[in-house]
Design an enzyme around this catalytic site. Structure first.
Site, mmCIF file in Angstrom:
data_model
loop_
_atom_site.group_PDB
_atom_site.id
_atom_site.type_symbol
_atom_site.label_atom_id
_atom_site.label_comp_id
_atom_site.label_asym_id
_atom_site.label_seq_id
_atom_site.Cartn_x
_atom_site.Cartn_y
_atom_site.Cartn_z
ATOM 1 C CB SER A 8 20.560 9.850 11.997
ATOM 2 O OG SER A 8 19.153 9.854 12.161
ATOM 3 C CG HIS A 31 20.233 12.152 8.099
ATOM 4 N ND1 HIS A 31 20.313 12.296 6.736
ATOM 5 C CD2 HIS A 31 19.213 11.283 8.330
ATOM 6 C CE1 HIS A 31 19.399 11.531 6.157
ATOM 7 N NE2 HIS A 31 18.707 10.915 7.097
ATOM 8 C CG ASP A 33 15.910 10.206 9.772
ATOM 9 O OD1 ASP A 33 16.017 10.093 8.536
ATOM 10 O OD2 ASP A 33 16.753 9.771 10.570
ATOM 11 C CG MET A 35 10.129 9.344 9.971
ATOM 12 S SD MET A 35 10.501 7.836 10.904
ATOM 13 C CE MET A 35 12.285 7.815 10.800
ATOM 14 C CG HIS A 64 15.607 10.822 4.826
ATOM 15 N ND1 HIS A 64 15.997 9.599 5.339
ATOM 16 C CD2 HIS A 64 14.817 10.527 3.756
ATOM 17 C CE1 HIS A 64 15.468 8.635 4.619
ATOM 18 N NE2 HIS A 64 14.745 9.167 3.660
ATOM 19 C CG MET A 66 11.702 8.701 5.342
ATOM 20 S SD MET A 66 12.530 7.740 6.636
ATOM 21 C CE MET A 66 13.266 9.074 7.582
ATOM 22 C CG MET A 135 16.076 4.572 2.277
ATOM 23 S SD MET A 135 16.705 5.546 3.656
ATOM 24 C CE MET A 135 16.230 4.529 5.070
ATOM 25 C CG ASP A 173 19.463 6.837 6.561
ATOM 26 O OD1 ASP A 173 19.809 6.306 7.637
ATOM 27 O OD2 ASP A 173 18.528 7.660 6.484
ATOM 28 N N GLY A 174 21.027 3.660 7.162
ATOM 29 C CA GLY A 174 20.413 2.484 7.766
ATOM 30 C C GLY A 174 21.422 1.445 8.176
ATOM 31 N N GLY A 195 23.311 6.752 12.974
ATOM 32 C CA GLY A 195 22.498 7.159 14.108
ATOM 33 C C GLY A 195 23.022 6.612 15.419
ATOM 34 C CB SER A 196 22.328 3.456 17.237
ATOM 35 O OG SER A 196 22.551 2.582 16.143
#
Length: 228
Positions: A8, A31, A33, A35, A64, A66, A135, A173-174, A195-196
């Protein structure tokens, strides 16, 4: 079923997105995101950045969304070059129509569910989709802790996919990391957004490889994969 790892870019350096995209070219998807500070309390990027990323990397983009008014905006991300577009069912006015429009424009159609949104009311929609996103944190910010209470929901979703004999990818995801990815794979996920865990590593490409190895190992011993 093949494991897929999707880094991500929410956790990447936004000032160096082209370089950050190339740093994970061994990944299956990138990915992205999106927003709008309305559907979720954060503001990220939009169509112009997606267009630029498409030119900067050969890795296909998994967008994705959002955002509110997703029925209006999702097709524009296909036109911008996204190969997969995910909309939130909580934001969609006509999810079946939207999924069909995304597919008709040439992208994979995916539907996302927030943690509190159950999968069961949407069982009949599953054949209209190419992927379903569960999620495992509240959408809006990266770096959140994984919600273990989502594991039963992942299992129930995998059971529904099997019940209907669908070739439907199940994405999570998350909070996906070395300490959580195996639990997700054992529960039924086969596409993992990280992600991280990727961009926070000294070597993002090596992190992708390590996560893939873990997920493949867990999938090999998972009862759902053996049943398939």
């Amino acid at each position: 079923m093949a494991v897929q790892i999707n880094p991500s870019i929410l956790s990447a350096d936004f000032a160096r997105l082209a370089e950050e995209a190339r740093a994970v070219e061994g990944a299956d998807w990138l990915h992205v995101d999106v927003m709008d500070n309305h559907f979720v309390p954060n503001l990220t990027l939009g169509v112009p950045v997606v267009e630029s990323l498409v030119r900067a990397t050969d890795t296909p983009l998994d967008c994705h969304l959002m955002i509110e008014e997703v029925d209006r905006w999702a097709p524009q991300y296909v036109e911008a070059g996204a190969s997969s577009v995910t909309f939130h069912v909580e934001a969609a006015a006509a999810p079946v129509r939207l999924a069909r429009e995304i597919r008709a424009k040439g992208a994979r159609a995916s539907m996302a569910l927030k943690p509190a949104t159950p999968i069961e009311p949407y069982e009949d929609l599953l054949p209209e989709l190419d992927m379903l996103l569960i999620m495992t944190v509240e959408p809006g910010f990266g770096g959140q802790a994984f919600l273990d209470i989502m594991l039963p929901k992942i299992r129930r979703t995998r059971e529904l996919i099997g019940k209907h004999g669908l070739e439907l990818w199940l994405q999570v995801d998350g909070g996906v990391s070395a300490s959580t990815i195996e639990r997700c794979a054992e529960a039924g996920a086969d596409v993992f957004v990280a992600g991280s865990a990727v961009y926070g590593a000294a070597d993002p490409a090596a992190a992708v490889h390590a996560l893939r190895t873990q997920a493949e190992r867990a999938t090999a011993r998972a009862s759902w994969a053996c049943d398939d």
